[in-house]
Design a protein around this motif. Sequence first.
Motif, PDB file in Angstrom:
ATOM      1  N   MET A 271      61.128  38.513  -8.707  1.00  5.46           N
ATOM      2  CA  MET A 271      61.221  37.071  -8.984  1.00  5.46           C
ATOM      3  C   MET A 271      59.822  36.523  -9.258  1.00  5.46           C
ATOM      4  N   ALA A 273      59.423  34.127 -11.563  1.00  6.24           N
ATOM      5  CA  ALA A 273      59.591  32.758 -12.087  1.00  6.24           C
ATOM      6  C   ALA A 273      59.144  31.730 -11.055  1.00  6.24           C
ATOM      7  N   LEU A 305      65.895  34.043  -4.525  1.00  4.35           N
ATOM      8  CA  LEU A 305      65.367  35.254  -3.892  1.00  4.35           C
ATOM      9  C   LEU A 305      65.925  35.429  -2.476  1.00  4.35           C
TER      10      LEU A 305
HETATM   11  N1  CTP Z   1      62.109  31.361  -5.404  1.00  2.00           N
HETATM   12  C1  CTP Z   1      63.452  31.461  -5.665  1.00  2.00           C
HETATM   13  N2  CTP Z   1      64.247  30.351  -5.636  1.00  2.00           N
HETATM   14  C2  CTP Z   1      63.737  29.157  -5.339  1.00  2.00           C
HETATM   15  C3  CTP Z   1      62.353  29.035  -5.062  1.00  2.00           C
HETATM   16  C4  CTP Z   1      61.575  30.176  -5.102  1.00  2.00           C
HETATM   17  O1  CTP Z   1      63.940  32.562  -5.943  1.00  2.00           O
HETATM   18  N3  CTP Z   1      64.505  28.090  -5.309  1.00  2.00           N
HETATM   19  C5  CTP Z   1      61.280  32.584  -5.437  1.00  2.00           C
HETATM   20  C6  CTP Z   1      60.155  32.537  -6.418  1.00  2.00           C
HETATM   21  O2  CTP Z   1      60.518  33.079  -7.675  1.00  2.00           O
HETATM   22  C7  CTP Z   1      59.089  33.395  -5.758  1.00  2.00           C
HETATM   23  C8  CTP Z   1      59.318  33.118  -4.281  1.00  2.00           C
HETATM   24  O3  CTP Z   1      60.680  32.728  -4.188  1.00  2.00           O
HETATM   25  O4  CTP Z   1      59.281  34.758  -5.962  1.00  2.00           O
HETATM   26  C9  CTP Z   1      58.438  32.009  -3.824  1.00  2.00           C
HETATM   27  O5  CTP Z   1      58.833  31.654  -2.567  1.00  2.00           O
HETATM   28  P1  CTP Z   1      58.757  30.164  -2.068  1.00  2.00           P
HETATM   29  O6  CTP Z   1      59.063  30.175  -0.637  1.00  2.00           O
HETATM   30  O7  CTP Z   1      59.554  29.221  -2.864  1.00  2.00           O
HETATM   31  O8  CTP Z   1      57.282  29.918  -2.371  1.00  2.00           O
HETATM   32  P2  CTP Z   1      56.672  28.588  -2.672  1.00  2.00           P
HETATM   33  O9  CTP Z   1      57.349  27.872  -3.793  1.00  2.00           O
HETATM   34  O10 CTP Z   1      55.243  28.878  -2.812  1.00  2.00           O
HETATM   35  O11 CTP Z   1      57.133  27.915  -1.327  1.00  2.00           O
HETATM   36  P3  CTP Z   1      56.421  26.862  -0.424  1.00  2.00           P
HETATM   37  O12 CTP Z   1      56.251  25.711  -1.302  1.00  2.00           O
HETATM   38  O13 CTP Z   1      57.412  26.685   0.650  1.00  2.00           O
HETATM   39  O14 CTP Z   1      55.166  27.544   0.024  1.00  2.00           O
END
Ligand code: CTP
Length: 395
Positions: A271, A273, A305
Amino acid sequence: MKGMHVIVGVTGGIAAYKAVDFVSRLRKQGAEVQVVMTEHATKFVTPLTFGEISGHPVSVSMFQEVINWDVEHIALATWADAYIIVPATANIIGKIANGIADDMLSTQVMATKAPVFICPAMNTNMYENPITQRNLQTLRDYGYHIMEPDSGHLACGTSGKGRLPDPAAIIDWFDFTYHKSQELAGQTVVVTAGGTQEAIDPVRYIGNRSSGKMGYALAAAAARHGAHTILITTPTQLAIPMGVQAVTVHSAKEMKQAVDEVFDDCQALIMAAAVADYRVRNQAPQKLKKQEDFTLDLVKNPDILKEAGQRKQKQKLIGFAAETEHLIENARKKVDSKHLDFLVANDVSQQGSGFNVDTNQVSLVYADGTIKEFPLLSKKEVAERIIIALSELKK
Ligand code: CTP
């Protein structure tokens, strides 16, 4: 291609002029290039042009004045890491397929142990002639790599298959085919890329700055390592990499649906994206008119994810995390909460890392707590290392 020794064989077709650009691009990628021409090719482009572009004298005749006392066709043939013929006429294809070595180029091809790449270009009837097709099949059977010609308008005034593809496309094909390996053969790898677009109304959306470069580089690397690669991507400016099957989506919900469709049958999901955490609760069916103040009501998107982590059987899961502080600590929490095999953590506050640049500096944080740190590398090199790390995970 840095440091690679490439011989470019040029034969006598009208597309010979495109080989000049091809040689120039090869050199820009760091390859050392020597050009060999047939007598007929010199009627279309002079050896002087190729000499200037390649930085080496050009060989044409077997019997020209000897510059050094190595047996030239053998010396060059062993110097080469790869031999590519751009363009390849029906004549040279026929000669190689039938073991005829009557000039410098055909003699070298017979003498080299390097992989040989052939880019046919000719009139459609000549290309479709069963004799040409039989000769190409003979070459394929012997392990020669043949590029599919383009269809389109040909110099002879007709339209059809037989056009030499653009030099940039030849470079991509050559790079891909030369470096292709089999570590991930038989496996399906799904990669997501780009930033999701969460619609506000039919013309506006909430987006993010992700360019998709890292995801595209990963898909290219997975395909190069032999995987059946599915790239689920939001619209980007980038070309779909060679050998990759692409699906275009816009929102997080569409991306989740596309991932769900292929997840059960894949061996790995990466993942990359940038998925929006929220979407607009009530998307307007018509374009919104301006008003004084305006509030958007947002609702949480599914975590693609995380849900894949809950549902996974045999699949390997790799996530990405962009952080500006407490990189490793935050990465560890995400590896646990999303049941990942490893997470690619990058500190986007560092120069040269993150969105819209061609480089990245990342660390891999594994489920068992191991950390692998990489220096600042091009996204292509980062992708290569991530795909190798994926292929090294225990089955
Ligand atoms: N991801 C996902 N679905 C979402 C958000 C994120 O699959 N709705 C995936 C992204 O593609 C990436 C990972 O999860 O591989 C990132 O994790 P995330 O916890 O969302 O990271 P951040 O966006 O950096 O989170 P935070 O703002 O909580 O630090």
